[in-house]
Structures are given as C-alpha cells and as structure tokens.
Scaffold this active site. Structure first.
Site, PDB file in Angstrom:
ATOM      1  N   HIS A 164      48.647  -4.975 -39.736  1.00 54.41           N
ATOM      2  CA  HIS A 164      48.970  -3.654 -39.153  1.00 54.41           C
ATOM      3  C   HIS A 164      47.760  -2.725 -39.172  1.00 54.41           C
ATOM      4  CE1 HIS A 164      53.177  -4.993 -39.803  1.00 54.41           C
ATOM      5  NE2 HIS A 164      52.701  -5.403 -40.967  1.00 54.41           N
ATOM      6  N   SER A 291      23.890   6.989 -24.473  1.00 55.45           N
ATOM      7  CA  SER A 291      24.623   7.948 -23.666  1.00 55.45           C
ATOM      8  C   SER A 291      23.618   8.834 -22.963  1.00 55.45           C
ATOM      9  CB  SER A 291      25.524   8.789 -24.574  1.00 55.45           C
ATOM     10  OG  SER A 291      25.799  10.035 -23.966  1.00 55.45           O
ATOM     11  N   LYS A 297      23.980   8.413 -29.637  1.00 55.11           N
ATOM     12  CA  LYS A 297      24.948   7.343 -29.397  1.00 55.11           C
ATOM     13  C   LYS A 297      24.322   5.977 -29.153  1.00 55.11           C
ATOM     14  CE  LYS A 297      28.815   7.909 -28.010  1.00 55.11           C
ATOM     15  NZ  LYS A 297      30.198   7.940 -28.413  1.00 55.11           N
ATOM     16  N   GLU A 304      33.006  -3.898 -25.004  1.00 56.51           N
ATOM     17  CA  GLU A 304      34.017  -3.140 -24.261  1.00 56.51           C
ATOM     18  C   GLU A 304      34.237  -3.735 -22.869  1.00 56.51           C
ATOM     19  OE1 GLU A 304      33.327   1.224 -24.461  1.00 56.51           O
ATOM     20  OE2 GLU A 304      31.922   0.664 -26.036  1.00 56.51           O
TER      21      GLU A 304
END
Ligand code: ARG
Length: 471
Positions: A164, A291, A297, A304
């Site tokens: 979980h 970024s 970043k 992704e």
C-alpha cells in the site's frame, strides 16, 4: 519492353474497370507509405515461392533465374534508397512486382502464379514479426542482465519494502530489482511462445481457397526457416484461416503490452525513488532533462515517457482486437490496418528496452537514504511478533502485543529497537535482551532466508541462477 499491367493500375485495375480510381480513394487505400518496411520479407517470400515454382516445373529455370536477378537488384536499390516507391501502385507487394516486371519482363509476371497478395501479405507480416521478436529477445536479455548486475552489488542493501506504499518490512534492494527480472523473464518466454505460432507459412493459401497448382508448401516453409524445433516445416493448415487471421499479431501485441506494463511499473518506482522525498537513486544525467524555468530541476523524463508510452502500446492491442472482431472469413481489406499499430508497438518496445538497459546500468544508489527510510516505518514489527511466537505465544496475541509496543514507540518518536528492555518487558515478560537481534533491520533481512526470500544469501543465489540462465 513488355507491357506491364500493374503500371496501368492507376488508370484502372483491368479491362473490367471503366473509370480510374479517384485520387482521394487512391490515397485512402494505399499502404505503401508504411508497409514498404516489409520489403525484405516480401523479397524473401517471393524468392522462396519462385524457387518452389521452378522446382515443381510451374515456371522455367530461366524465369526463376530472371526473378532472382531482378529481386536482387530491387533489394540493392531499396537498401541504397534508389527505389522509386509509387503511391499509385498501392502497396509494397505491387511496387516490387511492377518493378520486377520492368526489369526482367515476362518472368516477373509469372512470379505471382499460384499466389495472391492475401497469402503474400500474411507471410510478409509473419516473417517481419518473427525477426522483430528475435531482436526484442536480445534486448530483453540485455535489460535483465543490467538489472542482475545492479542486484548483485546491492544484495545486502536495505530498503523499505512496501505494501500500500506504506513501509512494511525491510527488503534487499537487489531482491526488489530481481522481481523485475522475473517479470522480464516471463515476457521473454511469452515472446518465444508467440514466435512459434507466428512462424507458420500462409503461402499456398492463395486468395482464400488454396490453389490448383501442384505446390510444395513445405519446401517454401523450409526455405523461409519456418520450421519447428524438430525441423519439420510449419505450414498453415487451413487456407481461409491462413489469409485472414491476425491472432499472432494480436498475441504479440498482448505480450508487448504486458512487457510495457512491467516497464511502466518500474518507471513509476524510478520516478518515486528519484524524488526528493525518497532520494533513493539518481539516474545518469544523460537520461534526464532540466526545466526551462526552474534551474534546480532534474527530471526523470525517460521513465515518465516509458510510463506514458505504455498507454499507446496497450491502445494498439485494443485497436488490433477491434480490427479483427467483426471480420467474416476470409481476407478483408480491414487487415491492412494491422500494420501501423504493429510497427509502432515493436518500435516503441524496442526503443524502450534498449534505453532502459542502458539507463539502469548507470543507476546510482543511495543506501543511506534507503536505510533511513526503512528505519522510520517500524519495519521490524513483524519480526518482534515472530520472536514472541518463537517463545510460545499465539501469533494473533503476539500481533496485539506488538501493536501496543509500536503505539508507544510512535508516541515517544523512536524506533522499536530504541525502546529500553524494561519497557519492552512491560509488554510481555518473555522478551529478553536477544530481542534486539531481531529488531534491527539487518537481523530482519537476514532472517528471511526461505527460497525466494529477501535474505542477501538468497538474493545472491538468485543472481547466480540468473547469470547462468542469461549467459
Ligand atoms: N496491402 C494489403 C494489406 O495490407 C495487401 C493485401 C491486399 N489484398 C487484396 N486483395 N486487396 O492487407
């Protein structure tokens, strides 16, 4: 130069047609823009067919030689980018055949004896897919090897295991990675099974009903490498089925979708692990992007994107299933729509596997962050319960005792292993000083040495097994 009926196609198919095809319809029905990539398979299929026609005395040896010569030149021209693909010739098959006739005259017109584009295209797709599967399996081996090597270095690295997404029990990072090796091993197995059903010969089915020529289909199958493990020729046994079903392509898509789902799960973990909240890993810079606005970043874009591309591959599977569902026997032009999803599936999976094998090889691991995270979640609570069971307590009672101990530790903001012995003994007098051996993460990890468990010794045994399997 002999007249070439295929060249007249843009005017009208044959004497039967009284007006040419409209330009829009021509564009709508053409597939050469994408099916030209089947050219190697198309030529291989034609060579095998021509060889058999000559062997059976259906065409002359002179014609056979002319066909071989012409197809060799066409292959060279395509490879060199010199071949002129014509939209008005609709697809890869007609383009190659028309050029062959241009090059070698009547012999080229005889190639299509006892053959239809229906059994031709089914053969081409099968040959093409067989080679794709072989290439994918090599990449799957490389990916598994990369994971096994990282796992071998981190058999004893402790990370929190989750259920979980809540800290559950300590596990070895190597063990965690080997879970993915199991998934990719099953993927490879699935592809191998799909290959068996893909590697079967439709040629000889002709348009749909078979042909009256005395063909030797086994000979064609053998020359195309369509043989089973015992060396027997693999020939589709029903002509209607041979030209119309694309279940092998659907199966491949399903196996590919599943493989991408595995990649996607791993991607999700990489994204989480690389976030500041976890800080478990860093991916090599060459697999990340920055970024344009936030200078600090570093984003795990590859992971992704792989997660995103999974949607695309799963979508192709749905597309192929829907393509098939309403088709009556035998061939229907619907099947021309099998190619783009199939090609894109293979391309996407291939690129994904290649990039993941490389990226994971360069994975940097932060064992301290993993250890800290594991220490935070009372990951050894089950070990304390097992300890009490060993001392004679029923498991459900032990569960209750430990829950109370965890509650107290939480209130004091410390780990179970930081509770003094007298406080632990207040929960149950069976607890002795040896309890601290099981309360440590290391002790917990080492104790799970059942086959398939997370103890480093087990992980190393699995690493050894995989190395042999993947050698
Ligand atoms: N381009 C077609 C396909 O991909 C080839 C077969 C066409 N056959 C036919 N009878 N129209 O399926």
């Amino acid at each position: 130069m002999t007249s070439n009926p295929l060249e007249r196609k843009s005017q009208a198919w044959s004497a039967l047609f009284s007006e040419p095809m409209s330009e829009l319809v021509q564009r709508y029905t053409a597939s050469v823009g994408f099916d030209r990539r089947l050219w190697r398979a198309d030529i291989a299929g034609s060579l095998a067919h021509a060889d058999m026609l000559a062997h059976q005395g259906i065409i002359s040896h002179a014609d056979h030689e002319a066909i071989q010569r012409g197809l060799a030149q066409i292959g060279d021209d395509i490879e060199a980018g010199r071949f002129e693909w014509k939209l008005e010739l609709e697809d890869v098959h007609l383009n190659i055949e028309a050029r062959l006739t241009q090059l070698v005259g009547d012999a080229g017109k005889r190639l299509h004896t006892a053959r239809s584009r229906n059994d031709q295209v089914a053969t081409d797709v099968r040959l093409w897919l067989r080679d794709e599967i072989d290439a994918l399996n090599i990449l799957l081996v490389a990916l598994q090897r990369a994971l096994v090597e990282v796992a071998s270095r981190h058999a004893a690295t402790i990370m929190p295991g989750y259920t979980h997404l809540q800290v559950a029990q300590p596990v070895s990072f190597g063990h965690h990675l080997l879970a993915y090796v199991e998934m990719f091993a099953r993927d490879a197995q699935r592809f191998a099974e799909v290959r068996v059903r893909t590697n079967q010969l439709p040629l000889g089915a002709a348009a749909l009903a078979g042909t009256s020529y005395p063909l030797q289909r086994e000979r064609v199958a053998r020359s195309l490498g369509m043989v089973d493990a015992q060396g027997s020729a693999c020939v589709c046994q029903n002509s209607l089925d041979a030209v119309s079903d694309r279940d092998f392509a659907i199966e491949f898509s399903a196996a590919a979708a599943l493989c991408m789902v595995h990649v996607s799960r791993l991607s999700e973990e990489l994204v989480l692990w690389m976030s500041q909240n976890f800080g478990f890993i860093t991916l090599p810079d060459r697999f990340c992007t920055g970024s344009s606005i936030m200078p600090q970043k570093k984003n795990p874009d590859v992971a992704e994107l792989a997660r995103g591309k999974t949607g695309r591959v799963v979508g192709h599977l749905m597309g192929l299933l829907m393509l098939m569902k309403g088709q009556p026997l035998a061939y229907n032009k619907d099947n021309q729509e099998d190619k783009e999803p199939l090609f894109d599936t293979a391309d996407t999976l291939r690129d994904t596997l290649r990039i993941f094998a490389e990226m994971l090889g360069g994975l940097k691991v932060n064992p301290e962050a993993m250890q800290r995270a594991a220490a935070k979640g009372y990951a050894t609570a089950t070990d304390l319960a097992d300890y009490l069971v060993n001392k004679g307590m029923a498991f459900r009672d032990a569960h209750e005792v430990v829950a109370a101990a965890v509650k107290q530790a939480q209130q004091r903001g410390i780990d179970l292993s930081e509770l003094p012995l007298e406080d632990l003994r207040a929960f149950n007098a069976m607890i002795d000083a040896d309890v601290y051996q099981v309360l440590t993460l290391r002790g917990s990890l080492d104790s799970r040495s059942v086959l398939g468990g997370t103890a480093p010794a087990q992980v190393l045994a699995q690493v050894a097994r995989h190395r042999v399997r993947l050698a």
